[in-house]
Write a protein that holds these residues in place. Structure first.
Motif, PDB file in Angstrom:
ATOM      1  N   ASP A 122     -22.582 -86.614  57.521  1.00  0.00           N
ATOM      2  CA  ASP A 122     -22.947 -85.739  58.626  1.00  0.00           C
ATOM      3  C   ASP A 122     -24.000 -86.169  58.755  1.00  0.00           C
ATOM      4  OD1 ASP A 122     -20.061 -83.728  58.872  1.00  0.00           O
ATOM      5  OD2 ASP A 122     -21.339 -82.640  58.226  1.00  0.00           O
ATOM      6  N   LEU A 123     -25.085 -85.864  57.799  1.00  0.00           N
ATOM      7  CA  LEU A 123     -26.475 -86.425  58.023  1.00  0.00           C
ATOM      8  C   LEU A 123     -27.150 -88.145  58.971  1.00  0.00           C
ATOM      9  CD1 LEU A 123     -29.416 -86.005  55.701  1.00  0.00           C
ATOM     10  CD2 LEU A 123     -28.936 -87.967  56.222  1.00  0.00           C
ATOM     11  N   ASP A 129     -31.681 -87.203  64.706  1.00  0.00           N
ATOM     12  CA  ASP A 129     -32.422 -87.672  64.363  1.00  0.00           C
ATOM     13  C   ASP A 129     -32.620 -89.021  63.569  1.00  0.00           C
ATOM     14  OD1 ASP A 129     -33.415 -85.442  65.935  1.00  0.00           O
ATOM     15  OD2 ASP A 129     -33.428 -84.066  63.627  1.00  0.00           O
ATOM     16  N   PHE A 130     -31.046 -89.210  63.044  1.00  0.00           N
ATOM     17  CA  PHE A 130     -30.556 -90.484  62.354  1.00  0.00           C
ATOM     18  C   PHE A 130     -31.294 -91.482  63.488  1.00  0.00           C
ATOM     19  CE2 PHE A 130     -29.349 -93.532  59.862  1.00  0.00           C
ATOM     20  CZ  PHE A 130     -29.357 -93.526  58.052  1.00  0.00           C
ATOM     21  N   ARG A 192     -26.229-105.429  42.821  1.00  0.00           N
ATOM     22  CA  ARG A 192     -26.723-104.206  41.563  1.00  0.00           C
ATOM     23  C   ARG A 192     -26.818-103.088  42.986  1.00  0.00           C
ATOM     24  NH1 ARG A 192     -29.717-104.758  36.606  1.00  0.00           N
ATOM     25  NH2 ARG A 192     -27.996-105.813  36.001  1.00  0.00           N
ATOM     26  N   PRO A 193     -26.378-101.875  43.141  1.00  0.00           N
ATOM     27  CA  PRO A 193     -26.684-100.824  44.095  1.00  0.00           C
ATOM     28  C   PRO A 193     -28.222-100.597  43.218  1.00  0.00           C
ATOM     29  CG  PRO A 193     -24.951-100.191  42.381  1.00  0.00           C
ATOM     30  CD  PRO A 193     -25.051-101.448  42.198  1.00  0.00           C
ATOM     31  N   ILE A 194     -29.432-100.255  44.889  1.00  0.00           N
ATOM     32  CA  ILE A 194     -30.167 -99.976  44.668  1.00  0.00           C
ATOM     33  C   ILE A 194     -30.419 -98.283  44.502  1.00  0.00           C
ATOM     34  CG2 ILE A 194     -32.452-100.338  46.010  1.00  0.00           C
ATOM     35  CD1 ILE A 194     -30.789-102.816  47.798  1.00  0.00           C
ATOM     36  N   PRO A 195     -31.285 -97.917  43.830  1.00  0.00           N
ATOM     37  CA  PRO A 195     -31.515 -96.632  44.167  1.00  0.00           C
ATOM     38  C   PRO A 195     -32.498 -95.689  44.658  1.00  0.00           C
ATOM     39  CG  PRO A 195     -31.891 -97.348  42.237  1.00  0.00           C
ATOM     40  CD  PRO A 195     -32.157 -97.924  42.807  1.00  0.00           C
ATOM     41  N   ILE A 196     -31.715 -95.085  45.346  1.00  0.00           N
ATOM     42  CA  ILE A 196     -33.138 -94.401  47.253  1.00  0.00           C
ATOM     43  C   ILE A 196     -32.465 -93.336  46.739  1.00  0.00           C
ATOM     44  CG2 ILE A 196     -32.329 -96.391  48.920  1.00  0.00           C
ATOM     45  CD1 ILE A 196     -30.720 -94.271  50.177  1.00  0.00           C
ATOM     46  N   GLY A 224     -36.044 -88.822  56.932  1.00  0.00           N
ATOM     47  CA  GLY A 224     -36.438 -88.734  55.385  1.00  0.00           C
ATOM     48  C   GLY A 224     -36.049 -89.841  54.653  1.00  0.00           C
ATOM     49  N   VAL A 225     -34.374 -89.680  54.812  1.00  0.00           N
ATOM     50  CA  VAL A 225     -33.787 -90.974  54.226  1.00  0.00           C
ATOM     51  C   VAL A 225     -33.754 -92.142  55.103  1.00  0.00           C
ATOM     52  CG1 VAL A 225     -31.050 -90.757  54.212  1.00  0.00           C
ATOM     53  CG2 VAL A 225     -32.215 -88.215  53.622  1.00  0.00           C
ATOM     54  N   ALA A 226     -33.580 -92.489  56.620  1.00  0.00           N
ATOM     55  CA  ALA A 226     -33.981 -92.889  56.869  1.00  0.00           C
ATOM     56  C   ALA A 226     -34.796 -94.116  56.851  1.00  0.00           C
ATOM     57  CB  ALA A 226     -33.709 -92.546  59.471  1.00  0.00           C
ATOM     58  N   LYS A 227     -35.853 -93.569  56.576  1.00  0.00           N
ATOM     59  CA  LYS A 227     -36.424 -94.086  55.740  1.00  0.00           C
ATOM     60  C   LYS A 227     -36.924 -94.381  54.815  1.00  0.00           C
ATOM     61  CE  LYS A 227     -40.659 -92.213  58.613  1.00  0.00           C
ATOM     62  NZ  LYS A 227     -42.153 -91.410  58.550  1.00  0.00           N
ATOM     63  N   GLU A 228     -36.228 -94.292  53.508  1.00  0.00           N
ATOM     64  CA  GLU A 228     -35.746 -94.095  52.369  1.00  0.00           C
ATOM     65  C   GLU A 228     -35.420 -95.613  52.589  1.00  0.00           C
ATOM     66  OE1 GLU A 228     -36.318 -93.679  48.758  1.00  0.00           O
ATOM     67  OE2 GLU A 228     -37.671 -92.775  49.482  1.00  0.00           O
ATOM     68  N   ILE A 229     -34.182 -95.877  53.829  1.00  0.00           N
ATOM     69  CA  ILE A 229     -33.122 -97.016  53.160  1.00  0.00           C
ATOM     70  C   ILE A 229     -33.759 -97.617  53.669  1.00  0.00           C
ATOM     71  CG2 ILE A 229     -30.729 -97.535  54.418  1.00  0.00           C
ATOM     72  CD1 ILE A 229     -30.050 -94.910  55.186  1.00  0.00           C
ATOM     73  N   GLU A 230     -34.593 -97.818  54.966  1.00  0.00           N
ATOM     74  CA  GLU A 230     -35.460 -98.941  55.847  1.00  0.00           C
ATOM     75  C   GLU A 230     -36.161 -99.811  54.843  1.00  0.00           C
ATOM     76  OE1 GLU A 230     -37.033 -96.994  59.116  1.00  0.00           O
ATOM     77  OE2 GLU A 230     -35.407 -97.383  60.576  1.00  0.00           O
ATOM     78  N   SER A 231     -36.804 -98.838  53.807  1.00  0.00           N
ATOM     79  CA  SER A 231     -37.677 -99.270  52.873  1.00  0.00           C
ATOM     80  C   SER A 231     -37.062-100.306  51.862  1.00  0.00           C
ATOM     81  CB  SER A 231     -38.194 -98.173  51.807  1.00  0.00           C
ATOM     82  OG  SER A 231     -39.730 -98.329  51.203  1.00  0.00           O
TER      83      SER A 231
END
Length: 393
Positions: A122-123, A129-130, A192-196, A224-231
């Motif tokens: 849902d987020l 906002d995403f 390998r999965p990237i930790p976020i 906040g989650v969008a910035k984590e993924i973009e980073s």
């Protein structure tokens, strides 16, 4: 008077500048050398790719469309150290930000989340906002329970691995996801999965220990989650292992020499200062290379050792201690001693050992190789075969 005051004020600034210059590390990358190596490497790789294309009998039109990412070859930074890096291979790779991202813009992302997965779906897919552009890249969101139930077999894990370009994982469940995915994902470092942090943007009061369960179930904000993924998409990753050689992806063939230089400088600064023991003193050499090219040096250390006091001029003499592993210790010591000898001295030592073995009695050697029980049995058979003479009474 005004002039003397100005000179007095500038004096402390000059002293601070000189102090900073003296305290600066003498181990520095030469930007000109990095740029020269980058230009040479990119030119060589493009020339080789063009020659390979010209030699092809038929042009594969499908490959030009589907394998464009494959043609844009990766460029790596190789770091060699004087001593082994004591940081062992971990499930969470080290994140190194890049000024110029190397991950393509049209990637398909799969994210492994903490349950319930519906909250994160849902987020990402329902919240306004995403960012819409980033939403198109996130192709799938999978919770831990669903991952364990649906992707059990080796074949299904292989299919999942091939279906997406980038995998990310909630850092709270990294270990659980690693156990579920197994060697299919973690035997190599390519996917390998990237930790976020999927709690990014949310307020977490860490002072309240009683609310630990509530803290574990916190869901971050869309921004906040969008910035984590973009980073995560604008960085490169390295899993440090206990060795003297580490390779890190820092660029791609489509980049300019200036962009590659800036990426190399950013990675070297973070890696050496934060993730290598003894920092620059432990670095032996830095190189850049393509997947099949030779490594071009961009920095080389003058000293061969971290601590010169530990370098010995000759082999130390050690007494072999008594114990069950006496033979193993002697063998290891002889192997080490042979490595220190020159070719002529080594050959002479082997000849002496060979001559010493040839002097031994073959019968004695044979008897030693027979077990004690078998030797006694042969002795009894030999005595029984001899007839005892009669003694006249």
């Amino acid at each position: 008077m005004a002039k003397s005051k100005a000179v007095a004020k500038s004096a402390p600034k000059q002293e601070n500048a000189l102090a900073a210059k003296k305290s600066a590390s003498p181990y520095q990358l030469d930007p000109a050398q990095v740029e020269r190596a980058a230009k040479g490497l990119i030119a060589h790789m493009k020339k080789h790719a063009q020659e390979k294309e010209d030699k092809a009998d038929k042009k594969n039109l499908a490959a030009d469309e589907d394998d464009a990412a494959e043609q844009d070859q990766a460029i790596f930074l190789t770091v060699t150290t004087k001593q082994h890096v004591h940081d062992t291979s971990r499930l969470k790779p080290t994140k190194l930000p890049l000024p110029h991202p190397i991950i393509a813009s049209d990637v398909r992302i799969c994210i492994f989340t903490k349950d319930p997965q519906r909250a994160y779906k849902d987020l990402i897919y329902e919240s306004s906002d995403f960012p819409a552009e980033l939403r198109t890249k996130v192709a799938r969101v999978i919770g831990v329970d669903k991952l364990k139930k649906k992707w059990k077999s080796f074949e299904t894990k292989r299919q999942l691995l091939a279906e997406y370009d980038i995998f990310m994982v909630d850092d709270r469940v990294t270990k659980i996801v690693a156990e579920a995915l197994g060697k299919t994902f973690y035997s190599t470092k390519s996917k390998r999965p990237i930790p976020i942090k999927l709690v990014a943007g949310a307020y977490v009061d860490k002072s309240k220990k009683d609310d630990k369960k509530k803290q574990d179930n916190v869901v971050g904000t869309p921004t906040g989650v969008a910035k984590e993924i973009e980073s995560a998409l604008s960085a490169t990753y390295v899993s440090m292992s206990a060795s003297t050689n580490t390779s890190i992806k820092v660029g791609k063939l489509s980049m300019t020499a200036q962009q590659l230089k800036e990426n190399v400088e950013a990675v070297v600064e973070k890696l050496v200062e934060k993730h290598i023991e003894h920092k620059w003193r432990n670095v032996r050499g830095l190189y850049i290379k393509g997947p099949t090219t030779k490594a071009l040096p961009i920095w080389s250390a003058e000293e061969m050792w971290v601590d010169e006091e530990k370098v010995l001029n000759e082999a130390p003499t050690r007494a072999i201690t008594e114990g069950s592993s006496k033979g193993e210790k002697r063998k290891k010591w002889e192997e080490w001693e042979e490595e220190m000898l020159d070719d002529e001295d080594l050959e002479e030592k082997r000849q002496r050992r060979k001559a010493k073995k040839s002097k031994k009695d073959p019968e004695q050697t044979k008897s030693r190789s027979i077990s004690k029980d078998k030797r006694n049995k042969l002795k009894q058979e030999a005595l029984s075969s001899v007839q005892t003479p009669l003694i006249a009474g």
